[in-house]
Design an enzyme around this catalytic site. Sequence first.
Site, PDB file in Angstrom:
ATOM      1  N   GLY A   1       0.877  -1.178   0.000  1.00  0.00           N
ATOM      2  CA  GLY A   1       0.000   0.000   0.000  1.00  0.00           C
ATOM      3  C   GLY A   1       0.908   1.221   0.000  1.00  0.00           C
ATOM      4  O   GLY A   1       1.896   1.257   0.748  1.00  0.00           O
ATOM      5  N   LYS A   2       0.569   2.199  -0.832  1.00  0.00           N
ATOM      6  CA  LYS A   2       1.475   3.351  -0.970  1.00  0.00           C
ATOM      7  C   LYS A   2       1.651   4.114   0.341  1.00  0.00           C
ATOM      8  O   LYS A   2       2.752   4.561   0.666  1.00  0.00           O
ATOM      9  CB  LYS A   2       0.942   4.313  -2.035  1.00  0.00           C
ATOM     10  CG  LYS A   2       1.192   3.801  -3.440  1.00  0.00           C
ATOM     11  CD  LYS A   2       0.815   4.818  -4.484  1.00  0.00           C
ATOM     12  CE  LYS A   2       0.955   4.195  -5.862  1.00  0.00           C
ATOM     13  NZ  LYS A   2       2.342   3.797  -6.155  1.00  0.00           N
TER      14      LYS A   2
ATOM     15  N   THR B   1      10.276  -1.768  -7.904  1.00  0.00           N
ATOM     16  CA  THR B   1       9.050  -1.620  -7.108  1.00  0.00           C
ATOM     17  C   THR B   1       9.349  -0.784  -5.860  1.00  0.00           C
ATOM     18  O   THR B   1      10.297  -1.080  -5.135  1.00  0.00           O
ATOM     19  CB  THR B   1       8.536  -3.006  -6.630  1.00  0.00           C
ATOM     20  OG1 THR B   1       8.716  -3.930  -7.671  1.00  0.00           O
ATOM     21  CG2 THR B   1       7.082  -2.945  -6.210  1.00  0.00           C
TER      22      THR B   1
ATOM     23  N   ASP C   1       7.786   5.315  -3.945  1.00  0.00           N
ATOM     24  CA  ASP C   1       7.430   5.477  -2.525  1.00  0.00           C
ATOM     25  C   ASP C   1       8.651   5.926  -1.718  1.00  0.00           C
ATOM     26  O   ASP C   1       8.549   6.799  -0.843  1.00  0.00           O
ATOM     27  CB  ASP C   1       6.875   4.156  -1.959  1.00  0.00           C
ATOM     28  CG  ASP C   1       5.498   3.833  -2.534  1.00  0.00           C
ATOM     29  OD1 ASP C   1       4.806   4.777  -2.962  1.00  0.00           O
ATOM     30  OD2 ASP C   1       5.131   2.646  -2.572  1.00  0.00           O
TER      31      ASP C   1
ATOM     32  N   GLY D   1      11.797  -6.172  -3.662  1.00  0.00           N
ATOM     33  CA  GLY D   1      10.634  -5.838  -2.837  1.00  0.00           C
ATOM     34  C   GLY D   1      10.492  -4.336  -2.645  1.00  0.00           C
ATOM     35  O   GLY D   1      11.462  -3.592  -2.797  1.00  0.00           O
TER      36      GLY D   1
END
Length: 293
Positions: A39-40, A238, A242, A277
Amino acid sequence: MSKLVVIGSSSMDLVVSAAKRPSAGETIIGDSFKTVPGGKGANQAVAAARLGADVLMIGCVGKDNYGKAILDNFKKNNVRIDYVEPVTHYDTGTAHIILAEGDNSIIVVKGANDLLTPDYIDKAKDVIQAADIVLIQQEIPEETVEHVAELCHSFQVPLLLNPAPAREISQNVIEKAAYLTPNEHEVTILFKGLTKDEALKKYPNKLFITEGKRGVRYFDGEKEVLVPSYKVEAVDTTGAGDTFNAAFAVALSEGKSVKESLQFANRAASLSVTKFGAQGGMPTRDEVERKLQ
Ligand code: ATP
């Protein structure tokens, strides 16, 4: 220690890998399965805490095993969870990810993230008012982003909106946010009808477009500036966005200049792509400082 409030989604990623994707009506045997907190909102909160900020998360999870695992993960990473409410009438948000044939397909079920409403935000007004910076994304209801923009503006607390995933946002939010950080795809949705250069010029020192391994671009009032990222051996991108947003917010909250903050964010994000990850790759403050030397 600077005080950061992160408002956003928390979810559990359910990741299955298989040699191929099943077609409609087909059952196949997969290779592996794992659950990973994501979740961001949660990702950015964890990244900011690893970078040394005092981070308070505002979000919602279900009162179920995934919700418990997400709360445990926040605690492990020193994210304060006074305003992460486990609710009984909704399940924790989930992302169902199939990795097959070198690509991923994802179904997101928002679950409890939809309960992050303006009313819920109002319970945390005091901590928002006391924050050095507030960081928010768009995996939560649109009216909540609008409400937070109003609150931050009235409290004179800077708001960093990472407009991801892409959706159109109101002019009011654009005006009231202090910083906007779309990637190259998101910016075309945010500023329909404007070229990238026109949008940058219209919002000097507010609009920061991340351009993957090239770095980040903005207009400093006089000229367009590209702050280059660092050359690294990328194994998994990924969570790069963020990490970038968390690090940018942490550096700004510590009083660093915009340019220094972007350099710090590039450093943290480039380190994050060298490991697998989203949260798995997020660096600690020490790791970023070592890269500085
Ligand atoms: P993602 O969705 O993959 O998390 P994003 O699309 O939101 O990322 P990007 O513009 O791809 O955002 O990347 C954000 C920042 O991460 C970049 O501005 C840069 O600092 C860093 N970054 C991303 N990829 C690389 C890379 N291959 N090498 C170095 N830095 C990178």
